[in-house]
Design an enzyme around this catalytic site. Structure first.
Site, mmCIF file in Angstrom:
data_model
loop_
_atom_site.group_PDB
_atom_site.id
_atom_site.type_symbol
_atom_site.label_atom_id
_atom_site.label_comp_id
_atom_site.label_asym_id
_atom_site.label_seq_id
_atom_site.Cartn_x
_atom_site.Cartn_y
_atom_site.Cartn_z
ATOM 1 N N GLY A 96 2.409 -9.741 -35.670
ATOM 2 C CA GLY A 96 2.359 -9.259 -34.287
ATOM 3 C C GLY A 96 2.782 -7.803 -34.150
ATOM 4 N N TYR A 97 3.024 -7.145 -35.261
ATOM 5 C CA TYR A 97 3.499 -5.764 -35.188
ATOM 6 C C TYR A 97 2.337 -4.768 -35.147
ATOM 7 C CZ TYR A 97 8.471 -6.666 -36.273
ATOM 8 O OH TYR A 97 9.783 -7.058 -36.244
ATOM 9 N N THR A 118 13.434 -11.608 -31.616
ATOM 10 C CA THR A 118 13.571 -12.984 -32.133
ATOM 11 C C THR A 118 14.788 -13.152 -33.043
ATOM 12 O OG1 THR A 118 12.103 -12.435 -33.968
ATOM 13 C CG2 THR A 118 11.095 -13.502 -32.071
ATOM 14 N N ASP A 132 -6.678 -27.594 -29.365
ATOM 15 C CA ASP A 132 -5.469 -27.424 -28.553
ATOM 16 C C ASP A 132 -5.421 -28.533 -27.499
ATOM 17 O OD1 ASP A 132 -3.383 -26.580 -26.924
ATOM 18 O OD2 ASP A 132 -3.808 -24.457 -27.236
ATOM 19 N N ASP A 153 2.787 -15.559 -42.910
ATOM 20 C CA ASP A 153 3.525 -14.428 -42.343
ATOM 21 C C ASP A 153 4.881 -14.905 -41.823
ATOM 22 O OD1 ASP A 153 3.711 -11.656 -41.348
ATOM 23 O OD2 ASP A 153 3.669 -12.605 -39.364
ATOM 24 N N THR A 188 9.354 -10.336 -26.818
ATOM 25 C CA THR A 188 8.568 -11.080 -27.811
ATOM 26 C C THR A 188 7.684 -12.094 -27.089
ATOM 27 O OG1 THR A 188 10.323 -12.754 -27.966
ATOM 28 C CG2 THR A 188 10.408 -10.952 -29.559
ATOM 29 N N GLU A 209 13.370 -18.583 -42.105
ATOM 30 C CA GLU A 209 13.476 -17.153 -41.869
ATOM 31 C C GLU A 209 14.852 -16.744 -41.350
ATOM 32 O OE1 GLU A 209 9.339 -16.171 -40.165
ATOM 33 O OE2 GLU A 209 10.688 -14.655 -39.362
ATOM 34 N N HIS A 228 6.697 -11.610 -41.481
ATOM 35 C CA HIS A 228 6.643 -11.798 -40.015
ATOM 36 C C HIS A 228 6.293 -10.480 -39.310
ATOM 37 C CE1 HIS A 228 8.538 -14.109 -36.364
ATOM 38 N NE2 HIS A 228 7.448 -13.429 -36.016
ATOM 39 N N ARG A 270 4.778 -19.643 -36.310
ATOM 40 C CA ARG A 270 6.202 -19.763 -36.591
ATOM 41 C C ARG A 270 6.368 -20.604 -37.847
ATOM 42 N NH1 ARG A 270 7.096 -16.026 -33.870
ATOM 43 N NH2 ARG A 270 8.434 -15.866 -32.052
#
Ligand SMILES: O=C(O)[C@H](O)[C@H](O)COP(=O)(O)O
Length: 368
Positions: A255-256, A45, A147, A230, A67, A235, A252, A206
């Site tokens: 997702g790690y 990203t 959603d 996060d 990603t 950013e 961020h 995001r």
């Protein structure tokens, strides 16, 4: 085939077939030079691809982003240059689900709140939101799935309406960042939503999905008790004031995980290899945690197991050390923190180290 790749992409040397010639670039020192000498480019990203950064295709035929998100790439523009684009959709779904669960329970533990007594609103029910919902269901936590665009696309999915969502105690965001169209998510959570009161807001999607200014104001007014972020509006720079007010502030890394990073690389390498007309058979991921480095499940409460095996407090402390730095320094250190902090194993991998499941607290079996 010549491939140019971000040097931080996980396990690329194991995953790229031998007949692909791999060269790596360091994203910390800016936009990669001469990318159009290569047939394929593999990015994360932090490499933004658009009209300003890429003027012509040269040899470049394929761009893969390892990603889930792709708001850093102008896909239409790449396609107009005749470049194919692919990404690793879904690679980090479980990692993000686990991050949010860890943040929820850590918050509950420190604020003396029982998560099982609260209702969680999940905004965006794709891969990461879906993973969180799976855990909420298994743990018997009430939730609302919001959603509307998914409901338009999928007959079998019914979205909660906005009033139901805004009546929740907690909101967790899982949408992509989109700027245009009726379902644009930029600042979807702003003053209108934040006129309602929430105990906790979590954003691991995001920066920009949540309006930080409105969030600060809602906190000041006591409408939002706490927030966990996060991701950040500017950013890799973040607002000192927002970080100071956050209950947990992480760089961020939701997702790690080793598993998510492996999947991210594997998916995009597979797509690249198949794009160039070859068959792909990846190796198996073979890294396992060392038992001695793990928090013992039998000795810990559910909450403690989560945050001791997913050190969100540690990331939070590291990020807070960057408060007060100049933007340039902050951006550099933020990237450094993301790239160079050792990555965790997911909870299932940790738990699988324990063959005797009798020692596991009942709730941990949700990760099996
Ligand atoms: O979109 C994604 O996959 C996630 O936001 C991910 O955490 C991005 O991390 P990166 O590999 O770009 O550092």
């Amino acid at each position: 085939m010549k491939v140019f790749a971000d040097k931080y992409l996980y396990a690329l040397d194991q995953l790229i077939p031998e007949d692909f010639e791999l060269e790596t670039y360091n994203p910390d020192i800016g936009f990669p030079k001469d990318i159009n000498r290569f047939d394929a480019l593999l990015i994360r990203t932090v490499t933004k691809l658009n009209k300003e950064t890429l003027s012509e295709a040269g040899n470049l035929k394929f761009v893969g982003s390892a990603t889930a998100g792709f708001d850093h790439v102008d896909v239409d523009y790449l396609n107009s240059l005749g470049i194919d684009f692919a990404r690793s959709e879904g690679c980090n779904a479980n990692a993000v689900g686990e991050y949010v669960l860890t943040a929820l329970y850590r918050w509950g533990q420190l604020r003396n709140e029982k998560i099982e007594d609260l209702k969680v609103g999940v905004v965006g029910c794709g891969n990461t939101g879906g993973s969180l919902i799976g855990y909420l269901q298994k743990l018997g936590i009430e939730y609302v799935a919001y959603d509307p665009p998914k409901a338009d696309r999928e007959k079998n999915f019914k979205s909660a309406d906005l009033n139901e969502l805004l009546a929740c105690d907690i909101l967790s965001f899982h949408t992509p960042l989109t700027q245009n169209g009726t379902n644009a998510t930029y600042h979807i959570c702003s003053k209108h939503w934040l006129d309602h009161s929430f105990k906790l807001i979590i954003n691991a999607s995001r920066g920009g999905v949540v309006d930080e200014k409105a969030l600060l104001e809602a906190k000041r007014l006591g409408l939002v008790r706490d927030f966990v972020l996060d991701v950040w509006e500017n950013e890799p720079v973040f607002s000192d004031e927002v970080a100071n007010q956050a209950f947990l502030a992480t760089p961020h890394i939701a997702g790690y995980s080793k598993e998510a990073k492996w999947k991210a690389s594997e998916i995009v390498v597979r797509k690249m290899v198949e794009f160039f007309g070859e068959e792909y058979s990846p190796p198996r991921q073979n890294e396992q945690p060392e038992r001695s480095g793990l928090a013992e499940p039998g000795d810990l409460s559910f909450e403690d197991f989560l945050w001791k095996n997913h050190k969100i407090d540690f990331y939070d402390q590291k990020l807070r050390k960057l408060i007060g730095l100049s933007d340039g320094k902050k951006a550099q250190k933020f990237a450094d923190l993301r790239s160079n902090t050792p990555t965790r194993f997911e909870f299932k991998t940790v738990i699988d180290q324990y063959s005797n499941s009798d020692i596991l607290p009942e709730e941990l079996k949700v990760f099996r």
